[in-house]
Scaffold this active site. Structure first.
Site, short mmCIF file in Angstrom:
data_model
loop_
_atom_site.label_atom_id
_atom_site.label_comp_id
_atom_site.label_asym_id
_atom_site.label_seq_id
_atom_site.Cartn_x
_atom_site.Cartn_y
_atom_site.Cartn_z
N LYS A 11 0.82 -1.29 -0.05
CA LYS A 11 0.10 0.08 -0.04
C LYS A 11 0.76 1.23 0.10
O LYS A 11 0.62 2.03 -0.68
CB LYS A 11 -0.98 -0.06 1.21
CG LYS A 11 -2.12 -1.07 1.07
CD LYS A 11 -2.87 -1.12 2.45
CE LYS A 11 -3.95 -2.39 2.14
NZ LYS A 11 -4.69 -2.43 3.57
N CYS A 67 -0.62 0.76 6.05
CA CYS A 67 -1.01 -0.10 7.17
C CYS A 67 -2.06 -1.16 6.90
O CYS A 67 -2.84 -0.91 5.69
CB CYS A 67 -1.60 0.88 8.34
SG CYS A 67 -0.50 2.10 8.99
N ASP A 68 -1.83 -2.16 7.58
CA ASP A 68 -2.88 -3.18 7.34
C ASP A 68 -3.11 -4.07 8.41
O ASP A 68 -1.84 -4.18 9.33
CB ASP A 68 -2.65 -4.21 6.16
CG ASP A 68 -3.83 -4.82 5.65
OD1 ASP A 68 -4.51 -4.38 5.01
OD2 ASP A 68 -4.01 -6.15 6.35
N SER A 69 -4.20 -4.37 8.97
CA SER A 69 -4.53 -5.18 10.29
C SER A 69 -5.35 -6.53 10.01
O SER A 69 -6.07 -6.57 9.01
CB SER A 69 -5.38 -4.23 11.12
OG SER A 69 -4.76 -3.17 11.77
N GLY A 109 0.44 -4.20 10.37
CA GLY A 109 1.61 -3.96 9.76
C GLY A 109 1.89 -2.46 9.33
O GLY A 109 0.58 -1.73 8.93
#
EC number: 3.6.1.9
Length: 207
Positions: free
Chosen positions: A58, A78-80, A115
């Site tokens: 991203k 970001c990624d969750s 992340g």
């Protein structure tokens, strides 16, 4: 000196609210990354590796289309994902899936991983990291689960819950950074900025 310009490569209103509460006013640019394709190319089910790869993809997608401009520019991706009983979840695909997940999670605990990937456009440097927080859930009746899912909130968040909304009363506690559960670890962001020889105060908007 004007603040360093931060570009947030995320459509998450929770991440934007966290940054604003911390004195940072980012520009929001959605990456439109194909998350399923990134996961397929990665070839692993490890949640830490997956959120790191998604955050990197991203940030990279937005950085490649962003001009540095007349002041230092950083891009944050970001990624969750949430892991419960050995299964890793992103956002639920349907209300029925959200109901099943939440009924399974009540009075249990899982791990929320986010992340983070930060790109310094001018310096051509980038850093990343993953924060993990354990979340403990309290009891919920079937009626409370149904009412929560009917609100629509769990369909918009990883793991079908959040600490900054209607599900907060049903979270008995967290072990680790609570901002990470909301969607962006502010302490990890501080550490990543330091790795790029920046301070979080460099991002503060003028009073």
């Amino acid at each position: 000196m004007p603040p360093v310009h931060l570009v947030l490569a995320s459509a998450s209103p929770a991440r934007l609210a966290l940054l604003r509460a911390a004195g940072i006013e980012p520009e929001v640019v959605v990456s439109h990354v194909d998350e399923d394709a990134v996961a397929a190319d990665l070839g692993t089910d490890d949640p830490g590796e997956l959120v790191a790869a998604l955050a990197r993809a991203k940030a990279g997608a937005v950085a490649s289309s962003t001009a540095p401009g007349d002041r230092p520019t950083l891009v944050l991706g970001c990624d969750s994902l949430f892991t419960f009983a050995g299964t890793t979840w992103g956002k639920p695909a349907s209300a029925e899936e959200a109901v099943a997940r939440i009924r399974a999670m009540r009075e249990g605990e899982g791990v929320l991983r986010t992340g983070h990937h930060l790109v310094d456009l001018g310096a051509g440097r980038e850093v990343g990291g993953v924060e993990a927080t354990t979340v403990r859930f309290g009891p919920m009746t079937d009626a409370e689960v149904d009412a929560y899912v009917a609100s629509g909130e769990p369909l918009r968040v990883a793991g079908s819950f959040t600490l900054d909304g209607r599900s907060a009363p049903f979270v008995d506690g967290v072990e680790g950074d609570h901002t990470n559960v909301v969607g962006l670890s502010l302490p990890l962001l501080r550490r990543l900025l330091a790795d790029l020889d920046r301070s979080v105060t460099d991002l503060w908007a003028a009073p």
